[in-house]
Design a protein around this motif. Structure first.
Motif, mmCIF file in Angstrom:
data_model
loop_
_atom_site.group_PDB
_atom_site.id
_atom_site.type_symbol
_atom_site.label_atom_id
_atom_site.label_comp_id
_atom_site.label_asym_id
_atom_site.label_seq_id
_atom_site.Cartn_x
_atom_site.Cartn_y
_atom_site.Cartn_z
ATOM 1 N N ALA A 282 -45.859 7.288 -24.078
ATOM 2 C CA ALA A 282 -45.369 8.663 -23.979
ATOM 3 C C ALA A 282 -44.713 8.855 -22.625
ATOM 4 N N LEU A 283 -43.439 9.171 -22.637
ATOM 5 C CA LEU A 283 -42.742 9.416 -21.377
ATOM 6 C C LEU A 283 -42.291 10.858 -21.365
ATOM 7 N N GLY A 284 -42.609 11.569 -20.306
ATOM 8 C CA GLY A 284 -42.221 12.973 -20.264
ATOM 9 C C GLY A 284 -42.184 13.500 -18.854
ATOM 10 N N MET A 285 -41.774 14.768 -18.751
ATOM 11 C CA MET A 285 -41.715 15.417 -17.450
ATOM 12 C C MET A 285 -42.733 16.540 -17.444
ATOM 13 N N TRP A 286 -43.535 16.635 -16.412
ATOM 14 C CA TRP A 286 -44.466 17.745 -16.246
ATOM 15 C C TRP A 286 -44.064 18.464 -14.977
ATOM 16 N N ASP A 287 -43.516 19.647 -15.114
ATOM 17 C CA ASP A 287 -43.120 20.409 -13.930
ATOM 18 C C ASP A 287 -42.199 19.605 -13.013
ATOM 19 N N GLY A 288 -41.271 18.882 -13.619
ATOM 20 C CA GLY A 288 -40.302 18.131 -12.818
ATOM 21 C C GLY A 288 -40.784 16.773 -12.352
ATOM 22 N N THR A 289 -42.025 16.406 -12.683
ATOM 23 C CA THR A 289 -42.553 15.108 -12.255
ATOM 24 C C THR A 289 -42.677 14.179 -13.463
ATOM 25 N N PRO A 290 -42.155 12.954 -13.351
ATOM 26 C CA PRO A 290 -42.224 12.061 -14.496
ATOM 27 C C PRO A 290 -43.665 11.605 -14.778
ATOM 28 N N VAL A 291 -43.991 11.557 -16.062
ATOM 29 C CA VAL A 291 -45.324 11.126 -16.488
ATOM 30 C C VAL A 291 -45.177 9.889 -17.358
ATOM 31 N N PHE A 292 -45.906 8.834 -17.026
ATOM 32 C CA PHE A 292 -45.999 7.675 -17.911
ATOM 33 C C PHE A 292 -47.322 7.766 -18.640
ATOM 34 N N GLY A 293 -47.272 8.119 -19.933
ATOM 35 C CA GLY A 293 -48.486 8.204 -20.735
ATOM 36 C C GLY A 293 -48.769 6.832 -21.326
ATOM 37 N N LEU A 294 -49.629 6.079 -20.631
ATOM 38 C CA LEU A 294 -49.879 4.690 -21.033
ATOM 39 C C LEU A 294 -50.928 4.636 -22.134
ATOM 40 N N PRO A 295 -50.916 3.580 -22.933
ATOM 41 C CA PRO A 295 -51.935 3.413 -23.966
ATOM 42 C C PRO A 295 -53.327 3.319 -23.341
ATOM 43 N N GLY A 296 -54.342 3.635 -24.128
ATOM 44 C CA GLY A 296 -55.708 3.591 -23.608
ATOM 45 C C GLY A 296 -56.268 2.182 -23.527
ATOM 46 N N ASN A 297 -55.881 1.336 -24.438
ATOM 47 C CA ASN A 297 -56.394 -0.031 -24.409
ATOM 48 C C ASN A 297 -56.000 -0.710 -23.104
ATOM 49 N N PRO A 298 -56.968 -1.214 -22.369
ATOM 50 C CA PRO A 298 -56.659 -1.756 -21.045
ATOM 51 C C PRO A 298 -55.582 -2.840 -21.044
ATOM 52 N N VAL A 299 -55.583 -3.701 -22.046
ATOM 53 C CA VAL A 299 -54.581 -4.774 -22.055
ATOM 54 C C VAL A 299 -53.189 -4.179 -22.238
ATOM 55 N N ALA A 300 -53.080 -3.235 -23.183
ATOM 56 C CA ALA A 300 -51.792 -2.583 -23.414
ATOM 57 C C ALA A 300 -51.394 -1.756 -22.192
ATOM 58 N N ALA A 301 -52.377 -1.121 -21.553
ATOM 59 C CA ALA A 301 -52.074 -0.310 -20.368
ATOM 60 C C ALA A 301 -51.492 -1.193 -19.269
ATOM 61 N N LEU A 302 -52.065 -2.368 -19.082
ATOM 62 C CA LEU A 302 -51.571 -3.265 -18.035
ATOM 63 C C LEU A 302 -50.166 -3.765 -18.373
ATOM 64 N N VAL A 303 -49.974 -4.207 -19.607
ATOM 65 C CA VAL A 303 -48.663 -4.750 -19.990
ATOM 66 C C VAL A 303 -47.587 -3.665 -19.875
ATOM 67 N N CYS A 304 -47.889 -2.461 -20.365
ATOM 68 C CA CYS A 304 -46.893 -1.381 -20.292
ATOM 69 C C CYS A 304 -46.604 -1.001 -18.844
ATOM 70 N N THR A 305 -47.603 -1.076 -18.000
ATOM 71 C CA THR A 305 -47.376 -0.763 -16.587
ATOM 72 C C THR A 305 -46.450 -1.807 -15.971
ATOM 73 N N LEU A 306 -46.778 -3.079 -16.202
ATOM 74 C CA LEU A 306 -45.969 -4.128 -15.580
ATOM 75 C C LEU A 306 -44.543 -4.131 -16.124
ATOM 76 N N ILE A 307 -44.414 -3.980 -17.424
ATOM 77 C CA ILE A 307 -43.086 -4.130 -18.033
ATOM 78 C C ILE A 307 -42.240 -2.856 -17.889
ATOM 79 N N PHE A 308 -42.857 -1.659 -17.974
ATOM 80 C CA PHE A 308 -42.053 -0.422 -17.932
ATOM 81 C C PHE A 308 -42.277 0.428 -16.689
ATOM 82 N N ALA A 309 -43.555 0.759 -16.434
ATOM 83 C CA ALA A 309 -43.788 1.692 -15.328
ATOM 84 C C ALA A 309 -43.381 1.055 -14.004
ATOM 85 N N ARG A 310 -43.628 -0.239 -13.866
ATOM 86 C CA ARG A 310 -43.330 -0.923 -12.615
ATOM 87 C C ARG A 310 -41.840 -0.833 -12.232
#
Ligand code: AMP
Ligand code: MG
Length: 701
Positions: free
Chosen positions: A584-612
């Motif tokens: 989930a990617l969105g803006m909250w009051d002008g600040t970008p939010v990366f809504g990462l999956p809850g599963n830790p493995v998916a959270a790490l992969v999504c962080t490295l590949i997209f959020a990073r």
């Protein structure tokens, strides 16, 4: 309302300079766009400056940009002068007259003669004074201020307000502006004709053309220039850089207020009476524009977005969201450069010796073995030889010592026999042996480090060696981390049945720290919309970007996506990626939010590949794909087409192993792994030895 896309500031000079080395009394030009400066340019004489400005104008016209060029000399003389000189009340008649009479080449100019020639046309003595030529008197141009009865006012109205400005009648002496007016106006006149109809001269003409010439005076931001000067470097270079930055950062309202003057004959200094605004713009911490609210929007009808397309969209729509500041060199480690760094000094600054030995002129050597008498004294690092070495003589030199005059070659001390007052050595040495040329590593004026670079210890060495004392860097990106889920408890707390310890928050905070960002731990939030909304409010106030984990899907308890949806600035990114449910990617009051999956493995992969990579852009860094390596697989797998896959992996004996389970809740596998294997979007059949792409975790730092 006036807006400039680009601003250039030119610090003019009336003197002559033909040398290649940046020095202070030459012409400097600083350019800025959207408040961000390019490195100041050294223009060694007026011929070169005229060409550089013409090129700037051409490029602006081609690009359709509105360009403002500021010059630091008056465009007109005190009221009455135009008519007295040309018979017309027209500034441009003065420009034409000067262009016709001033001769100016890089080696010589006749500015003092022209001043004398004008004086002759006026009664009494003056208005110009004084003759700065040592070797030649000029009739009608006095050497002292004996001016009298010439009938001109001493100051323009603007100068009555500009404390410390010189009068345009003074053509001799340090800091005098008179010579700059005489040599500058002919150049402006030529440029105005060359780009006929495209240039407007302020405040004499309305600014309704693509190119504007304005008069500006660095004295207005003197306090900021002094601060910069105290940190080292050339004052004129700092002046143009800071002024360009200031003008380019002014709000439209402030700019309009500064441009609203009435001075049809004398001209005016832009910013006069608005010094505080100009100073604030030159100094202030630059706040970039906010991200667009729709920066995460996906094209309509898109179902699954391939990883590369998703990354491409992020790289195009995001921009730095952090301010900038100057820090002393020592504080630069790990910070991101907000501007290119330009060498102030060459490295090495002077030709020097690379070894301990003896220096001499190569041309004095004859055939065969050599015996050379030694001169008295020596040249050591920091303590150069004071004098020159006569032909046929040698001198003792120590590593790092400047080569004395008359020395271009050095022989290693191990290769000579030292006698009394002389040395002997074998034939065969090459010209220039064991010496380093001035600037062979870095030349003054060269860009040594580029904007967007995260500074390493070696970068600090390079900057220091080339005379840099302070650096313009981005403020560190502030990353807030929130975990969501009713089932979560914090480490150390008692966990009831059905509860689990929060694994994502320590991991995400750790990743953000490793990336070099400031972290804000906002704890965990229950699956409750109000609580989450309050947490996001706080995060948006305190941070530049928000990472949440959990609740990002479309289920009943997926409040992150629900809230971002309600805020109207949310996109569910269904990225063709495994592991990773919708991000989930969105803006909250002008600040970008990366809504990462809850599963830790998916959270790490999504962080490295997209959020990073996205956070890199937000932090002012360059977009960079992680460096991977192709290595033989030590595993077998048949992969279906449709989604790119990342497996927890590590390298042993030159081969890539993967974790025994692909389960996305298996946190132990993350710890086991040293990196990820990236399997392509399409189908793949991997057997022992198949080449696969391995990305070490270190590549994401
Ligand atoms: P969700 O995306 O909220 O549906 O969560 C997916 C899975 O990840 C569930 O099994 C959650 O319990 C688990 N999970 C969510 N957040 C965390 C966390 N911070 N630490 C460990 N597991 C989590
Ligand atoms: Mg949940």
């Amino acid at each position: 309302m006036t807006r400039f896309d680009r601003v250039a500031i030119v610090d003019w000079s009336g003197g002559n300079d033909t040398g290649p080395r940046p020095k202070k009394d030459a012409i400097w030009m600083g350019c800025a766009r959207d408040g961000v400066c390019e490195p100041p340019r050294y223009l060694r004489n007026r011929t070169e400056a005229e060409e550089a400005i013409a090129e700037l104008i051409e490029n602006a016209l081609k690009a359709g940009d509105r360009l403002c060029i500021g010059f630091d000399f008056p465009f007109g003389y005190p009221n009455g002068f135009a008519e007295a000189l040309t018979g017309e009340v027209d500034v441009f008649a003065v420009w034409d007259w000067l262009e016709a009479h001033v001769e100016d080449t890089p080696k010589a100019n006749n500015r003092f003669d022209v001043a004398g020639q004008i004086n002759r046309m006026f009664p009494g003595v003056g208005p110009f004074w004084f003759n700065g030529l040592r070797n030649r008197d000029i009739v009608h141009l006095p050497r002292k201020d004996t001016r009298d009865g010439h009938g001109m006012t001493e100051w323009r109205r603007a100068e009555a307000l500009a404390k410390g400005a010189f009068t345009c009648w003074q053509v001799g002496g340090a800091g005098a502006v008179g010579g700059q007016v005489l040599t500058g106006l002919p150049v402006l006149n030529r440029l105005r004709r060359r780009f006929d109809g495209q240039v407007a001269v302020w405040p004499l003409e309305p600014l309704n053309r693509p190119i504007s010439f304005i008069e500006i005076w660095p004295g207005l931001i003197n306090s900021v220039v002094k601060e910069a000067e105290a940190k080292g470097g050339i004052r004129d270079a700092a002046q143009v850089r800071l002024l360009a930055r200031a003008v380019s950062r002014l709000s439209a309202d402030d700019l309009d207020a500064m441009l609203d003057v009435d001075a049809p004959e004398e001209g005016w200094i832009m910013g006069l009476g608005h010094e505080d605004k100009l100073i604030a713009a030159a100094r202030g911490v630059l706040q970039p524009p906010p991200l667009k609210d729709d920066c995460f929007a996906l094209p309509a009808g898109v179902d699954w977005t391939p990883v590369d397309e998703a990354l491409e969209m992020l790289s195009q729509r995001l921009h730095p969201v952090v301010g900038t500041r100057h820090v002393p060199l020592q504080d630069g480690l790990g910070r991101v450069l907000a501007e290119d760094v330009v060498a102030r000094r060459s490295n090495p600054p002077e030709a020097n010796t690379a070894v301990d030995g003896y220096g001499f002129a190569f041309d004095c050597l004859g055939q065969g073995d050599q015996v050379l008498p030694l001169v008295e004294g020596r040249s050591a690092a920091g303590v150069p030889f004071d004098g020159s070495v006569p032909e046929g003589f040698a001198i003792r030199v120590l590593t790092g010592a400047e080569l004395p005059d008359g020395v271009d070659t050095v022989i290693l001390e191990e290769d000579v026999t030292l006698g009394t007052g002389e040395i002997a050595f074998r034939e065969g040495i090459k010209r220039g042996a064991n010496t380093r040329n001035a600037g062979e590593d870095v030349r003054a004026g060269a860009v040594i480090l580029s904007q967007g670079r995260c500074l390493t210890p070696a970068d600090l060495a390079l900057a220091s060696a080339t005379g840099i004392a302070d650096l313009s860097v981005y403020e560190p990106l502030k990353v807030a981390v929130i975990s969501t889920g009713d089932e979560l408890v914090d480490p150390g707390e008692a966990a009831r049945d059905g509860q689990i310890y929060d694994a994502n928050r320590p991991m995400l905070l750790g990743l953000a720290k490793q990336f070099g960002y400031q972290t804000i731990d906002l704890g965990r939030v229950a699956d409750d919309r109000d609580a989450l909304s309050t947490a996001l409010d706080q995060a948006a106030r305190e941070a530049d970007v928000i990472l949440t984990s959990g609740g990002a899907s479309a289920g009943d308890e997926d409040h992150v996506s629900a809230l971002l949806n309600e805020a109207g600035a949310m996109a569910q990114w269904r990225i063709a990626l495994k592991p990773g449910r919708p991000l989930a990617l969105g803006m909250w009051d002008g600040t970008p939010v990366f809504g990462l999956p809850g599963n830790p493995v998916a959270a790490l992969v999504c962080t490295l590949i997209f959020a990073r990579p996205a956070m890199r852009v937000l932090a002012g860094q360059t977009w960079e794909d992680p460096q991977g390596f192709d290595l033989p697989a030590a595993f077998e797998k048949t992969k279906k087409p449709g989604r790119r896959e990342y497996l927890r992996a590590r390298v042993r004996d030159g081969q890539v192993e993967v974790f025994k389970s692909e389960g996305s809740g298996r946190i132990s596998g993350l710890s086991w792994a040293d990196g990820l294997v990236e399997l392509p979007d399409g189908a793949a059949k991997i057997t022992q030895g198949t080449s696969v792409r391995y990305i070490p975790f270190g590549s994401f730092d």
